[in-house]
Structures are given as C-alpha cells and as structure tokens.
Design an enzyme around this catalytic site. Structure first.
Site, short mmCIF file in Angstrom:
data_model
loop_
_atom_site.label_atom_id
_atom_site.label_comp_id
_atom_site.label_asym_id
_atom_site.label_seq_id
_atom_site.Cartn_x
_atom_site.Cartn_y
_atom_site.Cartn_z
N HIS A 174 15.53 29.52 17.25
CA HIS A 174 16.23 28.38 16.65
C HIS A 174 17.18 27.68 17.61
CE1 HIS A 174 15.71 30.01 12.26
NE2 HIS A 174 14.59 30.06 12.97
N HIS A 196 33.88 46.46 33.15
CA HIS A 196 33.79 47.93 33.21
C HIS A 196 33.20 48.53 31.94
CE1 HIS A 196 37.72 46.55 31.81
NE2 HIS A 196 37.72 47.61 31.02
#
Length: 156
Positions: A98, A9
């Site tokens: 990375h 929510h």
C-alpha cells in the site's frame, strides 16, 4: 537488490541475524554499523544509511534500534526515504503493498530473530500494488515530501 543496514547498540544483535538471511536471498548487503553493543547515538548510523537510499546507492534499507521508531523518525527526514516500523509480517506486507516503503525499521528490544526474519522476508518479497487508489495515495505523500523536504542536490 542492494540493501543498506544500520542500527544503534540495541539493534546490533538482530542486525547480525538478518544479514545472512538477506545474503541467502541473493541481496548485496552493506552494513554501516555499529558493530558492537557499546552505546552509540542512533542518528550517527541511520542518517548516513538513509542518505545511501536517497542517493540511490542502495535500493532499500533496514534499520534497527530499540523499538524502531527512532530510526523511522530520522530516516523520514531525508528526501526520497519512506520508512516504516513493522512488528509483524502482516504490517510488513501492507507497508510494501500500500505504501511502497523503501526502509524497514525494526525494534531489537521488542521482537526476536524468528519474527524479525519473517518480517524481513515478507517485506523484501512483497511488491507495491500499482492500483489506482494506492498510486494516488503514494503520490499525495510524495507531494507532501516535495513541499516540506529539500532534495539532496538543493542542500549545500
């Protein structure tokens, strides 16, 4: 790319801001809910979305809750999911370059739509740096996954 979205929510409003951005970038978006701000349990939405990634029904995922950490914790328990929490574009860039992350987790209570859109743009348009040191590091993480998580076809 096929992108699956999920939230709780606290992430519904930010998710609604991100969907048009992804679509304008040419991505196919699948929103697994929820669709209102009525209180829900995060795992009821993030777990099925993480399974979409694991089953290769989606290329990447974007999950949004209050701060992003709950989504990452749930998602990273699924084999084949590498979820990261990013709160700025620099982190999003490095998370792709990375770590070759395939799920982005955002905090709907801590970042606004403008910064979230920049994070999403960077994360979606940054490629993995396939340099030896990054490949080695990602392989080490995948080895940990192999040791501790079950593949979906191994689960009843």
């Amino acid at each position: 790319m096929k992108i699956v979205l999920a939230s709780d929510h606290a992430g519904v409003a930010l998710k609604k801001e991100i969907i048009p951005l992804l679509e304008s970038m040419g991505h196919e978006v699948k929103d697994l809910g929820p669709y209102s701000t009525d209180s829900v349990d995060l795992s009821d939405f993030v777990y099925p979305a993480a399974l979409e990634i694991a089953k290769k029904k989606a290329d990447r995922g974007i999950f949004i809750d209050g701060v992003g950490y709950g989504s990452a914790m749930i998602a990273n328990r699924v084999y084949g999911v590498d979820a990261v929490v990013c709160q700025d574009p620099f982190c999003a860039k490095l998370a792709r370059q990375h770590n070759d992350s395939n799920v982005l987790c955002l905090g709907g209570k801590i970042i606004g739509p403008a910064i979230a859109e920049e994070i999403v743009k960077v994360w979606m348009t940054t490629d993995f740096l396939a340099q030896e040191k990054y490949i080695r590091r990602v392989k080490k993480v995948k080895a940990i996954t192999e040791k501790h998580l079950k593949k979906l076809d191994e689960i009843n």
